[in-house]
Structures are given as structure tokens and as C-alpha cells.
Design a protein around this motif. Structure first.
Motif, mmCIF file in Angstrom:
data_model
loop_
_atom_site.group_PDB
_atom_site.id
_atom_site.type_symbol
_atom_site.label_atom_id
_atom_site.label_comp_id
_atom_site.label_asym_id
_atom_site.label_seq_id
_atom_site.Cartn_x
_atom_site.Cartn_y
_atom_site.Cartn_z
ATOM 1 N N TYR A 142 0.895 -1.376 0.536
ATOM 2 C CA TYR A 142 0.131 -0.308 0.274
ATOM 3 C C TYR A 142 1.091 1.380 -0.321
ATOM 4 N N CYS A 143 0.120 2.421 -0.441
ATOM 5 C CA CYS A 143 1.077 3.833 -0.197
ATOM 6 C C CYS A 143 0.446 4.946 0.101
ATOM 7 N N LEU A 144 0.548 6.089 -0.417
ATOM 8 C CA LEU A 144 -0.159 7.472 -0.588
ATOM 9 C C LEU A 144 -0.036 7.924 -1.025
ATOM 10 N N ALA A 145 -1.301 8.208 -1.893
ATOM 11 C CA ALA A 145 -0.576 9.010 -3.429
ATOM 12 C C ALA A 145 -1.712 9.975 -3.243
ATOM 13 N N SER A 146 -1.460 11.691 -2.848
ATOM 14 C CA SER A 146 -1.567 12.543 -2.078
ATOM 15 C C SER A 146 -1.535 14.026 -2.737
ATOM 16 N N GLY A 147 -2.492 14.894 -3.054
ATOM 17 C CA GLY A 147 -2.159 16.270 -3.307
ATOM 18 C C GLY A 147 -1.632 16.618 -2.356
ATOM 19 N N SER A 148 -1.650 16.790 -1.099
ATOM 20 C CA SER A 148 -0.297 17.496 -0.389
ATOM 21 C C SER A 148 1.337 17.448 -0.242
ATOM 22 N N THR A 149 1.476 18.035 -0.197
ATOM 23 C CA THR A 149 2.992 18.525 -0.384
ATOM 24 C C THR A 149 4.189 17.251 0.277
ATOM 25 N N PRO A 150 4.855 17.560 0.196
ATOM 26 C CA PRO A 150 5.826 16.615 1.120
ATOM 27 C C PRO A 150 5.799 16.776 2.189
ATOM 28 N N ASP A 151 6.109 17.840 2.549
ATOM 29 C CA ASP A 151 6.817 18.053 4.087
ATOM 30 C C ASP A 151 5.445 18.061 4.782
ATOM 31 N N ARG A 152 4.215 18.457 4.306
ATOM 32 C CA ARG A 152 2.802 18.254 4.561
ATOM 33 C C ARG A 152 2.507 16.397 5.204
ATOM 34 N N LEU A 153 2.425 15.497 4.479
ATOM 35 C CA LEU A 153 2.283 14.219 4.531
ATOM 36 C C LEU A 153 3.148 13.641 5.909
ATOM 37 N N HIS A 154 5.023 14.246 5.538
ATOM 38 C CA HIS A 154 5.545 14.089 6.292
ATOM 39 C C HIS A 154 5.159 14.212 7.822
ATOM 40 N N LEU A 155 4.849 15.587 8.380
ATOM 41 C CA LEU A 155 4.487 16.402 9.944
ATOM 42 C C LEU A 155 3.262 15.432 9.935
ATOM 43 N N SER A 156 2.100 15.114 9.120
ATOM 44 C CA SER A 156 1.328 14.437 9.346
ATOM 45 C C SER A 156 0.636 12.890 9.507
ATOM 46 N N LEU A 157 2.041 12.538 9.407
ATOM 47 C CA LEU A 157 2.381 11.016 9.027
ATOM 48 C C LEU A 157 3.399 11.014 10.845
ATOM 49 N N THR A 158 3.868 11.898 11.119
ATOM 50 C CA THR A 158 4.799 11.755 12.393
ATOM 51 C C THR A 158 3.667 11.914 13.331
ATOM 52 N N LYS A 159 2.334 12.845 13.273
ATOM 53 C CA LYS A 159 1.411 13.524 14.063
ATOM 54 C C LYS A 159 0.576 12.247 14.929
ATOM 55 N N ILE A 160 0.214 11.200 14.002
ATOM 56 C CA ILE A 160 -0.221 10.195 14.153
ATOM 57 C C ILE A 160 0.665 9.225 14.251
ATOM 58 N N GLY A 161 1.815 9.214 14.628
ATOM 59 C CA GLY A 161 2.483 7.779 14.331
ATOM 60 C C GLY A 161 2.435 6.585 13.852
ATOM 61 N N GLU A 162 2.427 7.087 12.271
ATOM 62 C CA GLU A 162 2.494 6.246 11.356
ATOM 63 C C GLU A 162 3.831 6.096 9.909
ATOM 64 N N ASP A 163 4.512 7.380 10.220
ATOM 65 C CA ASP A 163 5.467 7.902 9.822
ATOM 66 C C ASP A 163 6.622 6.054 9.388
ATOM 67 N N HIS A 164 6.125 5.166 10.503
ATOM 68 C CA HIS A 164 7.126 3.515 9.859
ATOM 69 C C HIS A 164 6.524 3.160 8.428
ATOM 70 N N ARG A 165 5.245 3.472 8.174
ATOM 71 C CA ARG A 165 4.312 2.508 7.423
ATOM 72 C C ARG A 165 4.245 2.918 6.413
ATOM 73 N N PHE A 166 4.281 4.060 6.383
ATOM 74 C CA PHE A 166 4.600 4.540 4.612
ATOM 75 C C PHE A 166 5.939 5.649 4.197
ATOM 76 N N GLU A 167 7.319 5.246 5.264
ATOM 77 C CA GLU A 167 8.211 4.703 4.799
ATOM 78 C C GLU A 167 9.100 4.676 3.088
ATOM 79 N N GLY A 168 9.677 5.433 2.458
ATOM 80 C CA GLY A 168 9.157 4.659 0.707
ATOM 81 C C GLY A 168 8.107 5.018 -0.052
ATOM 82 N N ARG A 169 7.238 4.753 0.575
ATOM 83 C CA ARG A 169 5.850 5.137 -0.205
ATOM 84 C C ARG A 169 4.805 5.507 -0.088
#
Length: 237
Positions: free
Chosen positions: A119-146
Motif C-alpha cells: 500500500y502507499c499514499l497518493a496525495s495532493g498534499s505537499t511532501p512536508d505536510r505528509l511527513h508532519l501529518s504521518l509523524t503526528k499520528i505515529g504512522e510515518d514508519h508504515r509509509f516510509e518510501g511510499r
């Protein structure tokens, strides 16, 4: 608590699916009230009054470049340095203050992990917003590189570019993928990319109003969704 099906025993919507491509805002995180709320504030500031229903119907999932074009057409102003820069900064500030996940997101990701479905993310959000949001919800490890942003492709949604990019990155044919979207533009883009299964999610709090939710269900279906769900748990089967 949702029990995790044993590997190879998936049924229902995920049966036969090799990869799942998720939109992010409104699908994994309940962030649409933040981004749309700040967009509404921006519109009002520049003399473009807009009620919530019209805002959701017209701009949910829209690329900032398209919103900039709309604002210029409405106001005639040169918005360089104002939109999307100021809007983006306010959205990031509110995300820093707190962000919640969409109901069932963690359980569904657990099921995909247990069954070896990529699975992966395909988002209209900017990379920095994606990174911040994933870190905030504790799911950044799941989507590393995807974690893929439309900033990485020539054209944002409703073009198919981001979905074709995501499928190629996962090394899966688009027809073997499921896309989960809450936006009309993304749904149109997924259909144009030849995605095999398109799921429309109407579980975000930006669609809390029953009338608006009903209208959005209809619009997602007309745009190409073959299944509409209120919670991601409905996909587990």
C-alpha cells in the motif's frame, strides 16, 4: 476490536487486490476540516464568500494550482506569496496542534500488513505536510518510501499521473489496485488511470451533515467509485 484475518483468507472488497493506494486527507487522517476551513478563511479574506457545502463540493481534493487559478479569476489579484503559501503555513500550524486518524485506518493497515498486500499514499498534499501529518499520528514508519505527493508528477488530480506513478512504484498493474478516495478529483483520476477497484469514503468529519454526505456519495458514484463506505472497517470483510 477488529480481528485480523489470517494471511490468504481475505474476502469482500479486498479479495484479489494486490495493492491499495490511499488518498491521505479525509481517508487516513481527518484533516479536511483543517485544510478546507483555512481555505474558507482565505476565500473570505479576499472577498469570496462561500458556504461549507459549496466549498466541499467545489474544492475537496483540488490542487493548490487550480485553487490559485480560481482565486485569480474571481479577484483579479496577483496572489504570489499569499496563496498557497500563507494558507499552507496556517494548515501546518493547526496540524502541529493535533490531528486524528479516520475511523478504522489503523485496523485496515494492520490487515494489509498481515496479508502481505502492499500500500502507499497518493496525495495532493505537499511532501512536508505528509511527513508532519504521518509523524503526528505515529504512522510515518508504515509509509516510509511510499508516501507520494502530486508535487512528484507533472499533473495533479484529476489527472491520472499520481495513481500511475504509485502503481509503478509498487510494481503492480493499475487494474490490480484498489484506490480509496474521498475526493471527486481523485476518483476521476483513479478511473482515468485504469484502477481496478475505486472506493469512495464518506467517513470524514467534513461530511458530517447528512444532506451533504448524501450528495457526496452520489457525486463519488457518478465520478467512478464502485463502492461507497462510511468507515474503512467495511473493507476488511
Amino acid at each position: 476490536m477488529v480481528s485480523t484475518p489470517a494471511s490468504g483468507l481475505l474476502s469482500g472488497p479486498l479479495s484479489g487486490i494486490k495493492a491499495v493506494i490511499f488518498d491521505f486527507d479525509g481517508v487516513i487522517v481527518d484533516s479536511e476540516p483543517i485544510s478546507l476551513g483555512e481555505l474558507q478563511n482565505t476565500f473570505h479574506k479576499h472577498g469570496i464568500p462561500m458556504d461549507w457545502s459549496t466549498l466541499v463540493k467545489g474544492f475537496l481534493g483540488s490542487a493548490p494550482r487550480d485553487i490559485s487559478r480560481f482565486m485569480h479569476e474571481q479577484t483579479g489579484e496577483d496572489l504570489t506569496g499569499i496563496f498557497p503559501e500563507e494558507w499552507h503555513a496556517r494548515v501546518l500550524e493547526r496540524i502541529e496542534q493535533g490531528l486524528t486518524t479516520i475511523d478504522g485506518a489503523s485496523e485496515l493497515l494492520d490487515v494489509l500488513d498481515a496479508n502481505g498486500i502492499s500500500y502507499c499514499l497518493a496525495s495532493g498534499s505537499t511532501p512536508d505536510r505528509l511527513h508532519l501529518s504521518l509523524t503526528k499520528i505515529g504512522e510515518d514508519h508504515r509509509f516510509e518510501g511510499r508516501s507520494f505527493s502530486t508535487d512528484m508528477v507533472p499533473n495533479g488530480k484529476p489527472a491520472p499521473d499520481i495513481f500511475l506513478y504509485a502503481a509503478e512504484a509498487l510494481n503492480v498493474d493499475p487494474k490490480d489496485c484498489m484506490v480509496v478516495e474521498d475526493g471527486i478529483a481523485g476518483t476521476v483520476g483513479a478511473r482515468a488511470a485504469g484502477i481496478g477497484s475505486i472506493v469512495g469514503l464518506v467517513g470524514g468529519s467534513h461530511l458530517r451533515d447528512p444532506e451533504l454526505k448524501a450528495l457526496h456519495r452520489k457525486a463519488l458514484t457518478e465520478a467512478g467509485s464502485s463502492l461507497i463506505v462510511e468507515t474503512l472497517r467495511e473493507l476488511i470483510g
